[in-house]
Scaffold this motif. Structure first.
Motif: not given
Length: 261
Positions: A11-18, A22-26, A51-52, A55-62
């Protein structure tokens, strides 16, 4: 439940930093999705990834601007190479400019439209070919109650979000035959760090929102997670071109008199 299982999905979440992004990404990550987060601010992105991952999530950022078509295309290509193709796109990135229409600069109006509407179109167009090749996908546009209602001082935002609602319907119409569902979420008024200064007893706007909302409260960001998971999962495979308003019932009523319990 298997209907809501997102394991193996990216899942790519644009602007998912806060905030709401962030709530939807979580919520997506809790359902098993791998997260890819975009931002224009390196510091925010780094903090969000910490933060991600905590919580044990697999996450990358661009880092990139979704309104820059060439830059966004390069970054999506990088994501495809480094992480893999996108199964779920959440067009969450957005801005608002609060100013009366009579005073607003045209350049400010255009910038809001560019980020909130054109950016969503650019990102959708960039991921859809891979979705078609992969046999389906999910696109979730973050609309607003301003997709339906007007309000003083948010003409550009309302125009963009109204346009985003119609873009949602049109993309759904074009891409449904490829097993791609394009839907929207319309958040109501939520308790975030941005609204904290006005969410105090005695503040006229706080009192207005509490009185205007049948649930008689501001939304918690976590209230959006379930809707995001639903629209990202196979549970919604025949839901297309819809905007689900998560607003505590505001759009269902004209409100109540101030002296009514």
């Amino acid at each position: 439940m298997k209907l809501f299982d997102l394991k193996g999905k990216r899942a790519l979440v644009t602007g998912g930093t806060h905030g709401l992004g962030m709530a939807m990404a979580e919520g997506l990550a809790e359902a098993g999705a791998e997260l890819v987060i975009s931002s224009t601010t390196p510091e925010k992105l780094e903090k969000a990834l910490v933060h991600y991952k905590s919580k044990g999530y697999t996450a990358s950022g661009y880092i990139f601007d979704i309104t820059d078509e060439e830059e966004a295309a390069r970054k999506v290509k990088e994501i495809n190479t480094n992480q893999g193709t996108i199964d779920i796109l959440v067009n969450n990135a957005g801005i608002i400019k609060r100013e009366l229409a009579i005073d607003m600069k045209v350049s400010d109006f255009r910038r809001v439209i560019d980020v909130d509407l054109v950016g969503a179109f650019i990102m959708s167009q960039l991921v859809v070919k891979d979705m078609i090749e992969n046999g389906g996908g999910k696109i979730i546009n973050i609309c607003s109650m301003m997709s339906e209602l007007g309000r003083n001082s948010v003409s550009a935002y309302a125009a963009a979000k109204g346009g985003l609602k119609m873009l949602t319907q049109n993309l759904a119409t074009e891409w449904a035959k490829y097993n791609i569902q394009v839907n929207g979420i319309g958040p109501g008024y939520f308790a975030t760090t941005q609204t904290a200064p006005i969410r105090v007893d005695g503040n006229p706007f706080n009192d207005f929102i509490i009185n205007r909302t049948p649930a008689a409260r501001w939304g918690d960001p976590e209230d959006l997670a379930g809707t995001a998971v639903f629209l990202a999962s196979q549970a919604s495979k025949f839901v297309n071109g819809q905007v689900i308003y998560v607003d505590g019932g505001i759009l269902a009523t004209i409100g109540k008199p101030l002296n009514e319990n």
